[in-house]
Design a protein around this motif. Structure first.
Motif, PDB file in Angstrom:
ATOM      1  N   ALA A   1       0.832  -1.200   0.000  1.00  0.00           N
ATOM      2  CA  ALA A   1       0.000   0.000   0.000  1.00  0.00           C
ATOM      3  C   ALA A   1       0.868   1.254   0.000  1.00  0.00           C
ATOM      4  O   ALA A   1       0.501   2.283  -0.586  1.00  0.00           O
ATOM      5  CB  ALA A   1      -0.929   0.001   1.215  1.00  0.00           C
ATOM      6  N   HIS A   2       2.033   1.186   0.646  1.00  0.00           N
ATOM      7  CA  HIS A   2       2.941   2.333   0.654  1.00  0.00           C
ATOM      8  C   HIS A   2       3.502   2.579  -0.740  1.00  0.00           C
ATOM      9  O   HIS A   2       3.694   3.732  -1.155  1.00  0.00           O
ATOM     10  CB  HIS A   2       4.071   2.100   1.646  1.00  0.00           C
ATOM     11  CG  HIS A   2       3.609   1.895   3.062  1.00  0.00           C
ATOM     12  ND1 HIS A   2       2.956   2.879   3.770  1.00  0.00           N
ATOM     13  CD2 HIS A   2       3.680   0.814   3.889  1.00  0.00           C
ATOM     14  CE1 HIS A   2       2.656   2.427   4.982  1.00  0.00           C
ATOM     15  NE2 HIS A   2       3.088   1.172   5.073  1.00  0.00           N
ATOM     16  N   LEU A   3       3.763   1.503  -1.482  1.00  0.00           N
ATOM     17  CA  LEU A   3       4.262   1.641  -2.843  1.00  0.00           C
ATOM     18  C   LEU A   3       3.195   2.252  -3.739  1.00  0.00           C
ATOM     19  O   LEU A   3       3.486   3.090  -4.603  1.00  0.00           O
ATOM     20  CB  LEU A   3       4.690   0.274  -3.375  1.00  0.00           C
ATOM     21  CG  LEU A   3       5.418   0.237  -4.725  1.00  0.00           C
ATOM     22  CD1 LEU A   3       6.690   1.063  -4.665  1.00  0.00           C
ATOM     23  CD2 LEU A   3       5.737  -1.197  -5.109  1.00  0.00           C
ATOM     24  N   GLU A   4       1.945   1.840  -3.540  1.00  0.00           N
ATOM     25  CA  GLU A   4       0.858   2.418  -4.312  1.00  0.00           C
ATOM     26  C   GLU A   4       0.701   3.898  -4.004  1.00  0.00           C
ATOM     27  O   GLU A   4       0.429   4.710  -4.899  1.00  0.00           O
ATOM     28  CB  GLU A   4      -0.443   1.672  -4.018  1.00  0.00           C
ATOM     29  CG  GLU A   4      -0.465   0.258  -4.587  1.00  0.00           C
ATOM     30  CD  GLU A   4      -1.751  -0.485  -4.259  1.00  0.00           C
ATOM     31  OE1 GLU A   4      -2.522   0.026  -3.411  1.00  0.00           O
ATOM     32  OE2 GLU A   4      -1.992  -1.557  -4.833  1.00  0.00           O
ATOM     33  N   ALA A   5       0.878   4.257  -2.732  1.00  0.00           N
ATOM     34  CA  ALA A   5       0.782   5.666  -2.355  1.00  0.00           C
ATOM     35  C   ALA A   5       1.857   6.491  -3.054  1.00  0.00           C
ATOM     36  O   ALA A   5       1.611   7.619  -3.502  1.00  0.00           O
ATOM     37  CB  ALA A   5       0.895   5.812  -0.840  1.00  0.00           C
ATOM     38  N   ALA A   6       3.057   5.925  -3.179  1.00  0.00           N
ATOM     39  CA  ALA A   6       4.135   6.632  -3.865  1.00  0.00           C
ATOM     40  C   ALA A   6       3.802   6.829  -5.338  1.00  0.00           C
ATOM     41  O   ALA A   6       4.149   7.846  -5.949  1.00  0.00           O
ATOM     42  CB  ALA A   6       5.441   5.864  -3.723  1.00  0.00           C
ATOM     43  N   GLY A   7       3.117   5.871  -5.924  1.00  0.00           N
ATOM     44  CA  GLY A   7       2.743   5.970  -7.327  1.00  0.00           C
ATOM     45  C   GLY A   7       1.696   7.025  -7.609  1.00  0.00           C
ATOM     46  O   GLY A   7       1.468   7.393  -8.777  1.00  0.00           O
ATOM     47  N   ASN A   8       1.054   7.549  -6.577  1.00  0.00           N
ATOM     48  CA  ASN A   8       0.054   8.596  -6.766  1.00  0.00           C
ATOM     49  C   ASN A   8       0.656   9.858  -7.359  1.00  0.00           C
ATOM     50  O   ASN A   8      -0.070  10.708  -7.893  1.00  0.00           O
ATOM     51  CB  ASN A   8      -0.627   8.925  -5.429  1.00  0.00           C
ATOM     52  CG  ASN A   8      -1.719   7.926  -5.091  1.00  0.00           C
ATOM     53  OD1 ASN A   8      -2.428   7.441  -5.968  1.00  0.00           O
ATOM     54  ND2 ASN A   8      -1.849   7.605  -3.819  1.00  0.00           N
TER      55      ASN A   8
END
Length: 252
Positions: free
Chosen positions: A121-128
């Motif tokens: 989920a942290h990686l997805e947040a970075a992709g935002n």
């Protein structure tokens, strides 16, 4: 690359598509009901339409949306695979490191699907960061009332931050060429297709069933198994015979 080597990528996409229900369920629901505003990723919202269009129109728009999404995956896979083709992963040490990382990402994805560990989920947040630049491009395409608009929306939606896609892209990066990277991501995207097409026809009924904990655990265990088999092969440093058919990447 042969067809057999693409089967695990298809299976990862198929098993991981329970996650797609959360990420893409809203946009598919909007398509099935005649179009509407694009919902934010991870917050599925079923759009309300005045009248349901003909079934044939729905099918065309859903196929167009998913076609655009898979093409964007293939483009990302080609870019990732071209890194290896350009010589960035020709060093043995980088190949081994990339191989370990790709399979560790599959392990993380399996745990993520089971809700056992939410690190992705942290990686997805970075992709935002990327998604914030892409999302404004969707506004002129709303409502999604034609197959052409749905195709364009799918092409943009393929860049939504997604830990599952990132895991697949690491595998595509190790395929050695842009063509092989694109083929890997095509197999992955086709694996997600049955679930999202089903969402278009069954809507919330399918979402409810696929989000049940036993289903998520079974899907997560399958993806986790691929990752662990890859790590086992990496630890041995040699071919493991029939395990090669299950391994998602080439020899380190």
């Amino acid at each position: 690359m042969n067809a057999l080597s693409l089967v695990p990528m298809f299976m990862v996409g198929l098993a991981g598509s329970v996650h797609c229900i959360g990420m893409c369920g809203g946009i598919v629901g909007a398509l099935s009901l005649g179009g509407g505003a694009a919902p934010a990723p991870s917050r599925p919202v079923i759009a309300i339409a005045v009248a349901r269009p003909a079934l044939q129109t729905n099918v065309l728009r859903m196929l167009a949306y998913n076609g655009g999404r898979i093409v964007s995956y293939m483009l990302a896979g080609a870019l990732a695979g071209s890194l290896a083709g350009a010589g960035m992963l020709h060093m043995a040490s980088l190949q081994v490191a990339g191989y370990w990382l790709a399979n560790l990402m599959l392990v993380a994805l399996g745990l993520y699907l089971m809700d056992a560990w939410r690190g992705l989920a942290h990686l997805e947040a970075a992709g935002n960061v990327v998604w914030r630049r892409v999302r404004p491009l969707l506004k002129p395409l709303m409502p999604m009332d034609t197959p052409l608009k749905a195709l364009a929306v799918g092409g943009l939606w393929g860049w939504v931050p997604c830990g599952m896609v990132y895991s697949a892209l690491l595998t595509a990066m190790l395929q050695g060429s842009a063509l092989n990277g694109a083929a890997s991501m095509a197999a992955f995207g086709l694996g997600t297709l049955p679930m999202l097409l089903g969402m278009g026809f069954l809507g919330t009924r399918l979402r409810t069933q696929m989000q049940r904990r036993p289903v998520r655990i079974a899907s997560g265990l399958l993806v986790l198994g691929f990752g662990l088999l890859g790590l086992l092969r990496a630890a041995n440093g040699v071919s493991l015979g029939w395990l090669d058919a299950l391994c998602v990447t080439g020899h380190p």
